[in-house]
Scaffold this motif. Structure first.
Motif, PDB file in Angstrom:
ATOM      1  N   SER A 208       9.950  -5.165 -38.989  1.00 39.74           N
ATOM      2  CA  SER A 208       9.672  -3.781 -38.612  1.00 39.74           C
ATOM      3  C   SER A 208       8.222  -3.421 -38.922  1.00 39.74           C
ATOM      4  O   SER A 208       7.522  -2.814 -38.105  1.00 39.74           O
ATOM      5  N   ALA A 209       7.751  -3.798 -40.118  1.00 39.24           N
ATOM      6  CA  ALA A 209       6.360  -3.523 -40.497  1.00 39.24           C
ATOM      7  C   ALA A 209       5.393  -4.247 -39.574  1.00 39.24           C
ATOM      8  O   ALA A 209       4.332  -3.715 -39.216  1.00 39.24           O
ATOM      9  N   THR A 210       5.741  -5.453 -39.157  1.00 37.74           N
ATOM     10  CA  THR A 210       4.870  -6.221 -38.272  1.00 37.74           C
ATOM     11  C   THR A 210       4.669  -5.510 -36.945  1.00 37.74           C
ATOM     12  O   THR A 210       3.547  -5.441 -36.426  1.00 37.74           O
ATOM     13  N   THR A 211       5.737  -4.963 -36.373  1.00 45.47           N
ATOM     14  CA  THR A 211       5.606  -4.269 -35.089  1.00 45.47           C
ATOM     15  C   THR A 211       4.782  -2.997 -35.233  1.00 45.47           C
ATOM     16  O   THR A 211       4.177  -2.540 -34.253  1.00 45.47           O
TER      17      THR A 211
ATOM     18  N   PRO B 188       0.941   3.188 -40.436  1.00 39.12           N
ATOM     19  CA  PRO B 188       2.013   4.177 -40.499  1.00 39.12           C
ATOM     20  C   PRO B 188       3.339   3.635 -41.040  1.00 39.12           C
ATOM     21  O   PRO B 188       4.396   4.163 -40.712  1.00 39.12           O
ATOM     22  N   VAL B 189       3.317   2.563 -41.825  1.00 38.57           N
ATOM     23  CA  VAL B 189       4.543   1.996 -42.363  1.00 38.57           C
ATOM     24  C   VAL B 189       4.981   2.795 -43.564  1.00 38.57           C
ATOM     25  O   VAL B 189       4.173   3.099 -44.458  1.00 38.57           O
ATOM     26  N   HIS B 190       6.267   3.151 -43.636  1.00 33.11           N
ATOM     27  CA  HIS B 190       6.809   3.961 -44.728  1.00 33.11           C
ATOM     28  C   HIS B 190       7.625   3.099 -45.666  1.00 33.11           C
ATOM     29  O   HIS B 190       8.131   2.066 -45.288  1.00 33.11           O
TER      30      HIS B 190
ATOM     31  N   MET C 101      10.317  -7.362 -28.580  1.00 30.52           N
ATOM     32  CA  MET C 101      11.052  -6.520 -27.634  1.00 30.52           C
ATOM     33  C   MET C 101      11.943  -5.516 -28.354  1.00 30.52           C
ATOM     34  O   MET C 101      12.126  -4.397 -27.880  1.00 30.52           O
ATOM     35  N   VAL C 102      12.486  -5.892 -29.518  1.00 24.46           N
ATOM     36  CA  VAL C 102      13.249  -4.931 -30.318  1.00 24.46           C
ATOM     37  C   VAL C 102      12.343  -3.781 -30.742  1.00 24.46           C
ATOM     38  O   VAL C 102      12.711  -2.602 -30.649  1.00 24.46           O
ATOM     39  N   GLY C 103      11.139  -4.099 -31.189  1.00 27.20           N
ATOM     40  CA  GLY C 103      10.197  -3.052 -31.589  1.00 27.20           C
ATOM     41  C   GLY C 103       9.855  -2.113 -30.450  1.00 27.20           C
ATOM     42  O   GLY C 103       9.641  -0.915 -30.657  1.00 27.20           O
TER      43      GLY C 103
ATOM     44  N   ASP D  73      12.666   7.206 -36.821  1.00 35.53           N
ATOM     45  CA  ASP D  73      13.265   6.830 -38.106  1.00 35.53           C
ATOM     46  C   ASP D  73      14.401   5.821 -37.955  1.00 35.53           C
ATOM     47  O   ASP D  73      14.855   5.245 -38.945  1.00 35.53           O
ATOM     48  N   ARG D  74      14.852   5.596 -36.728  1.00 31.71           N
ATOM     49  CA  ARG D  74      15.928   4.626 -36.501  1.00 31.71           C
ATOM     50  C   ARG D  74      15.426   3.187 -36.521  1.00 31.71           C
ATOM     51  O   ARG D  74      16.227   2.249 -36.506  1.00 31.71           O
ATOM     52  N   ARG D  75      14.129   2.984 -36.544  1.00 32.83           N
ATOM     53  CA  ARG D  75      13.558   1.652 -36.353  1.00 32.83           C
ATOM     54  C   ARG D  75      14.059   0.647 -37.402  1.00 32.83           C
ATOM     55  O   ARG D  75      14.569  -0.422 -37.063  1.00 32.83           O
ATOM     56  N   ASP D  76      13.914   0.970 -38.699  1.00 34.79           N
ATOM     57  CA  ASP D  76      14.341   0.032 -39.739  1.00 34.79           C
ATOM     58  C   ASP D  76      15.846  -0.212 -39.673  1.00 34.79           C
ATOM     59  O   ASP D  76      16.321  -1.335 -39.853  1.00 34.79           O
ATOM     60  N   ALA D  77      16.610   0.851 -39.402  1.00 33.22           N
ATOM     61  CA  ALA D  77      18.055   0.696 -39.275  1.00 33.22           C
ATOM     62  C   ALA D  77      18.384  -0.167 -38.059  1.00 33.22           C
ATOM     63  O   ALA D  77      19.321  -0.977 -38.093  1.00 33.22           O
ATOM     64  N   GLY D  78      17.618   0.008 -36.977  1.00 30.08           N
ATOM     65  CA  GLY D  78      17.832  -0.805 -35.791  1.00 30.08           C
ATOM     66  C   GLY D  78      17.587  -2.275 -36.056  1.00 30.08           C
ATOM     67  O   GLY D  78      18.358  -3.142 -35.627  1.00 30.08           O
ATOM     68  N   PHE D  79      16.510  -2.571 -36.798  1.00 24.86           N
ATOM     69  CA  PHE D  79      16.242  -3.959 -37.151  1.00 24.86           C
ATOM     70  C   PHE D  79      17.320  -4.508 -38.075  1.00 24.86           C
ATOM     71  O   PHE D  79      17.664  -5.690 -38.013  1.00 24.86           O
ATOM     72  N   ALA D  80      17.869  -3.654 -38.935  1.00 27.98           N
ATOM     73  CA  ALA D  80      18.946  -4.116 -39.814  1.00 27.98           C
ATOM     74  C   ALA D  80      20.196  -4.462 -39.001  1.00 27.98           C
ATOM     75  O   ALA D  80      20.859  -5.478 -39.253  1.00 27.98           O
TER      76      ALA D  80
END
Length: 500
Positions: A426-429, A498-500, A145-147, A155-162
């Motif tokens: 994050s990579a999993t989502t 598409p993982v960076h 659900m976070v994903g 670009d906020r995704r990794d920061a959001g997971f952090a």
């Protein structure tokens, strides 16, 4: 149902990128983080005292197990928790939907902790079973659900997971403080009661904040047809009853001992991810492009297994070491041994904002996810290698190392956990095939099951080898694994789009 239809469904599409109400992140992140604060408060608060409860004498309301057995049974419980996450992901994708899966999971967890508050061995095992089932429903689906709060290229995704990981570790910090003090001063079951109350608070705020969540619609995104749904319900009920009855009969006949149950869980933890990867690779619902992204995901899965093999021992062998061979005084302040577990949560709470800010500042220039994960694994190994120094050259069991050694080890472990888990989830989502969105997060949690399954066997050696050898060998293996992932980084960058 196509992905286009799902994304367009009311209540299922990610919020717009101008939704920045929670530290620049979507409002829904606050609701999900709040739930995880209390879930981790209850789960890790209980976990911090569980191995000590198992190892304590019956006269002190413990279970009277040896140190090695207590650590092994605690790890087996962790294995069961994350094995059930596979069923949790499937139920969310095919029957319940993410919102209801998380809700029912939280209810089961709360009931489990209330059961453990009853001071009998039977209710302890009942409670652990309920918590295992509930956590299997809740954990993979909250992360999914976070994903869903973000577009894939946000670009906020990794920061959001952090930030999400920082928030839930507030619970990881506070839980052991409360349960550790209660367990030390009032009794173990008082600590379990606090965990129950915490999970109840989490459920309340989750329901109140549900309007901010993407994917909150009542139906599953890839729901079974009505006839198949009815057959699945009947099969689940019949299977659950059959397993319970069979286990009860075998236990009554003396054929299902605790050691055999632990061995069985370890075997299942090895087989389950292998079978699950095979199913996903062969599924006609998975496209060739999605299948290509699953190959590098195997590397991330194994890296997570190695790291979490170290991480989970923060609540087993490290807790036993802290309770018997470490001081429980810092700067003249005495504290219960269970409070050591809070150090891990404290470091993750303190470090996560800096990591999140760093990734936002670097934007597309931040390290690739595979490198973040590799560094996390190396740090996990170093946290164990550090313990070789204070445990070497002391033949007496009465020797007490400085508390700062344990704190330093947890600092390395906490930083490694932030790097690995936030990047890994994050990579999993991003890498998940559309038809297996929740179930791929369950597969990530199967790496945690495998880590616990392996740990359930290796911790049996804790009583039989020297501490320097135990921590040194395990730490060296983790460092080597992290370096191997770094060596594979060029291939991983090419194949993890598409993982960076």
């Amino acid at each position: 149902m196509s992905r286009t239809t799902v994304d367009a469904a009311p209540g299922n599409q990610p919020p717009p990128e101008d939704d920045t109400a929670f530290f620049g992140q979507p409002k829904g992140l606050l609701t999900l983080s709040g739930l995880e604060v209390w879930e981790r408060f209850s789960f890790l608060g209980m976990q911090a005292i569980l191995v000590l409860y198992f190892a304590d004498s019956v006269a002190h309301e413990g279970m009277g197990m040896s140190a090695g057995t207590a650590a092994s049974v605690s790890a087996a419980y962790g294995t069961l928790v994350y094995l059930v996450s596979v069923a949790g992901g499937w139920l969310a994708d095919r029957m319940l939907g993410s919102y209801r899966a998380v809700l029912w999971g939280g209810i089961l967890i709360a009931c489990g902790h209330y059961s453990m508050a009853v001071p009998t061995a039977t209710m302890t095992w009942v409670g652990l079973g309920l918590i295992s089932a509930g956590t299997g429903l809740l954990k993979p689906n909250v992360a999914t659900m976070v994903g869903k709060l973000y577009a894939t290229d946000d670009d906020r995704r990794d920061a959001g997971f952090a930030l999400y990981y920082m928030a839930i570790n507030i619970g990881a910090f506070a839980g052991p403080l409360v349960t550790g003090w209660l367990g030390d001063h009032k009794g173990w079951h008082w600590g379990f009661s606090a965990a129950a109350i915490g999970m109840t608070f989490g459920l309340v705020q989750y329901v109140v904040g549900r309007r901010h969540l993407a994917g909150r619609k009542r139906s599953a995104e890839f729901a079974l047809a009505p006839d198949a749904m009815r057959r699945a319900v009947r099969l689940i009920i019949a299977g659950t009853v059959a397993v319970a009855v069979t286990a009860g009969l075998l236990a009554a006949a003396g054929r299902l001992t605790m050691d055999r149950f632990v061995d069985l869980l370890t075997l299942v933890s090895v087989i389950a991810p292998a079978v699950y990867f095979a199913v996903m690779f062969r599924s006609p619902r998975v496209t060739a492009e999605e299948r290509g992204r699953l190959r590098p995901y195997i590397v991330l899965f194994l890296a997570s297994t190695v790291f979490n093999f170290i991480l989970f021992q923060a609540y087993s062998t490290m807790m036993l070491l802290a309770s018997t061979n470490a001081e429980t005084t810092i700067l003249g302040f005495d504290f219960p041994a269970g409070w050591y577990a809070s150090a891990l949560g404290a470091f993750e709470v303190g470090l996560a904002p800096f990591v999140a800010a760093l990734w936002v500042r670097m934007g597309h220039g931040q390290p690739h996810a595979s490198n973040k994960i590799a560094i996390g694994v190396v740090l996990g190994g170093l946290s164990f290698l550090l313990m070789v120094l204070p445990t070497s050259g002391h033949g007496s069991d009465d020797y007490l190392m400085s508390a700062w050694w344990i704190v330093g080890s947890y600092f390395l472990l906490g930083l490694g956990d932030i790097l690995l888990e936030t990047s890994g989830m994050s990579a999993t989502t991003k890498l998940a095939p559309v038809a297996f969105s929740s179930q791929t997060m369950s597969l990530w949690f199967l790496s945690l099951a495998l880590a616990n399954g392996i740990q359930a066997q290796t911790v049996k050696l804790y009583d039989n080898v020297s501490h320097p050898a135990y921590f040194g060998v395990n730490g060296a293996i983790a460092v080597a694994a992290g370096l191997a992932v770094m060596a594979a980084a060029p291939w991983l960058r090419r194949t993890m789009h598409p993982v960076h």
